[in-house]
Design a protein around this motif. Structure first.
Motif, short mmCIF file in Angstrom:
data_model
loop_
_atom_site.label_atom_id
_atom_site.label_comp_id
_atom_site.label_asym_id
_atom_site.label_seq_id
_atom_site.Cartn_x
_atom_site.Cartn_y
_atom_site.Cartn_z
N ASP A 1 0.83 -1.21 0.00
CA ASP A 1 0.00 0.00 0.00
C ASP A 1 0.87 1.26 0.00
OD1 ASP A 1 -2.24 -1.56 0.01
OD2 ASP A 1 -2.55 -1.45 2.19
N ASP A 2 1.92 1.22 0.79
CA ASP A 2 2.80 2.39 0.88
C ASP A 2 3.49 2.63 -0.46
OD1 ASP A 2 4.10 4.44 2.57
OD2 ASP A 2 5.92 3.29 2.10
N LEU A 3 3.94 1.57 -1.11
CA LEU A 3 4.60 1.72 -2.40
C LEU A 3 3.61 2.21 -3.45
CD1 LEU A 3 7.02 1.42 -4.27
CD2 LEU A 3 6.36 -0.99 -4.58
N ALA A 4 2.38 1.67 -3.44
CA ALA A 4 1.38 2.10 -4.42
C ALA A 4 1.03 3.57 -4.23
CB ALA A 4 0.13 1.23 -4.28
N ARG A 5 0.94 4.03 -3.00
CA ARG A 5 0.61 5.43 -2.72
C ARG A 5 1.72 6.35 -3.21
NH1 ARG A 5 -0.49 4.66 2.00
NH2 ARG A 5 1.48 5.27 3.01
N ARG A 6 2.96 5.98 -2.98
CA ARG A 6 4.09 6.80 -3.40
C ARG A 6 4.22 6.81 -4.94
NH1 ARG A 6 5.20 5.94 1.74
NH2 ARG A 6 6.60 7.38 2.86
N GLN A 7 3.94 5.63 -5.53
CA GLN A 7 4.01 5.60 -6.98
C GLN A 7 2.95 6.51 -7.62
OE1 GLN A 7 3.66 1.37 -7.70
NE2 GLN A 7 5.90 1.10 -7.94
N SER A 8 1.79 6.62 -6.99
CA SER A 8 0.74 7.51 -7.53
C SER A 8 1.10 8.97 -7.39
CB SER A 8 -0.59 7.22 -6.82
OG SER A 8 -0.50 7.54 -5.43
N ALA B 1 5.58 14.95 -6.03
CA ALA B 1 5.34 15.05 -4.60
C ALA B 1 6.21 14.06 -3.81
CB ALA B 1 3.86 14.80 -4.29
N VAL B 2 6.68 13.01 -4.45
CA VAL B 2 7.50 12.01 -3.79
C VAL B 2 8.82 11.91 -4.54
CG1 VAL B 2 7.72 9.57 -3.17
CG2 VAL B 2 5.48 10.71 -3.03
N SER B 3 9.90 11.95 -3.79
CA SER B 3 11.22 11.88 -4.42
C SER B 3 11.54 10.44 -4.83
CB SER B 3 12.29 12.39 -3.45
OG SER B 3 12.37 11.54 -2.32
N ALA C 1 10.55 2.69 -0.39
CA ALA C 1 9.31 1.94 -0.28
C ALA C 1 9.44 0.59 -0.98
CB ALA C 1 8.15 2.74 -0.88
N LYS C 2 10.14 0.60 -2.14
CA LYS C 2 10.35 -0.67 -2.83
C LYS C 2 11.21 -1.63 -1.99
CE LYS C 2 9.91 1.20 -7.53
NZ LYS C 2 10.62 1.45 -8.81
N THR C 3 12.25 -1.09 -1.38
CA THR C 3 13.12 -1.92 -0.54
C THR C 3 12.35 -2.49 0.65
OG1 THR C 3 15.04 -0.61 -1.18
CG2 THR C 3 15.23 -1.93 0.81
N THR C 4 11.51 -1.65 1.25
CA THR C 4 10.71 -2.12 2.39
C THR C 4 9.79 -3.26 1.98
OG1 THR C 4 10.76 0.10 3.38
CG2 THR C 4 9.04 -1.41 4.12
N LEU C 5 9.19 -3.14 0.78
CA LEU C 5 8.31 -4.20 0.30
C LEU C 5 9.09 -5.49 0.05
CD1 LEU C 5 5.61 -5.26 -0.70
CD2 LEU C 5 6.12 -4.21 -2.94
N ALA C 6 10.28 -5.34 -0.54
CA ALA C 6 11.10 -6.52 -0.81
C ALA C 6 11.49 -7.23 0.50
CB ALA C 6 12.34 -6.13 -1.60
N ASN C 7 11.85 -6.43 1.49
CA ASN C 7 12.21 -7.02 2.79
C ASN C 7 11.00 -7.70 3.43
OD1 ASN C 7 14.83 -6.12 2.53
ND2 ASN C 7 14.44 -4.19 3.65
N ALA C 8 9.82 -7.09 3.32
CA ALA C 8 8.61 -7.69 3.89
C ALA C 8 8.28 -9.02 3.21
CB ALA C 8 7.44 -6.73 3.78
N ARG C 9 8.46 -9.04 1.88
CA ARG C 9 8.19 -10.29 1.16
C ARG C 9 9.22 -11.37 1.52
NH1 ARG C 9 6.72 -7.69 -4.81
NH2 ARG C 9 4.54 -7.15 -4.30
#
Length: 252
Positions: free
Chosen positions: A154-161, A167-169, A176-184
């Protein structure tokens, strides 16, 4: 007319009747003795036998040992009268004693092994409970990791939008992508841990079932291994009692 008599006829007048009577009497005695002896042989002596070096029609009992061994002593000679139970031959008891000691040691070892089986039931049961607890924690880890993955997605999708309007660097997006990879990765590790925990539970349960199969329905005293070892002890004990060969009956 006068007859002339010879001197021999004068000495033995009328054929000597006394001598004839004596011979007749002797002949009668001989005949009666022969008849009496014949009657004795026929009626009495024919039913008996006599010998000076053997027993006729005696009950002969073969004496044999129930175990093998070296003869240590012979306690009776030929023609000796013996009572039932009296020792006749004594064998070397050393081998029988060693066999008895070995059988007693095997019995003690069997008892300890069976007691260990009963004790292992509790240990293996505790291991099953521990593995089940580990599996429960693994499932909790999976649930938590799935939540982390969902939140990171969700966090990655929000930042990508928001990245299209600046608005997002790019750094935040990469984070956010790294966090998702670590969670997976954490979710995959939790799932692998759950699989391992389930396999561990199955192995622990199989060990418990196998151990219980060797103890269910019996006690230590009545366990087949203990009974077999106890039978060996009794067999070895009997061998120690059979080193003396006794007379089975009274006789010579």
């Amino acid at each position: 007319m006068n007859a002339t008599v010879s001197p021999a006829q004068a000495a033995n007048p009328a054929g000597n009747p006394r001598r004839k009577k004596a011979l007749t009497t002797l002949a009668a005695v001989v005949v009666l003795g022969a008849l009496g002896w014949g009657a004795y042989e026929w009626l009495v002596a024919s039913h008996y036998e006599s010998t000076d070096n053997a027993y006729v029609q005696g009950n002969v009992i073969q004496i044999t040992p129930q175990i093998g061994g070296t003869v240590m002593a012979i306690l009776a000679d030929d023609t000796d009268f013996v009572k039932a139970g009296q020792p006749l031959v004594k064998l070397d008891p050393a081998d029988a004693r060693v066999a008895l000691e070995q059988a007693e040691a095997n019995l003690a070892q069997a008892v300890r092994q069976v007691r260990t089986l009963y004790a292992n039931n509790g240990t293996l049961g505790a291991q099953v409970a521990l593995r089940e607890a580990d599996a429960s924690r693994s499932q909790s880890d999976i649930t938590r990791a799935q939540s982390e993955v969902a939140r990171a997605e969700d966090d990655l999708a929000r930042r990508q939008s928001l990245s299209g309007n600046g608005a997002v660097s790019g750094e935040e997006l990469n984070h956010a992508k790294t966090t998702l990879a670590n969670a997976r990765s954490a979710l995959a590790a939790a799932q692998a841990g759950s699989v391992a925990a389930q396999a561990s539970i199955r192995a622990a349960r199989e060990q418990l079932t196998s151990n219980q199969a060797m103890t269910d329905g019996t006690s230590v005293e009545n366990h087949p291994s203990v009974l077999a070892a106890a039978a060996k002890v009794r067999e070895a004990y009997l061998a120690t009692q059979r080193v003396a060969l006794p007379a089975p009956v009274d006789g010579y």
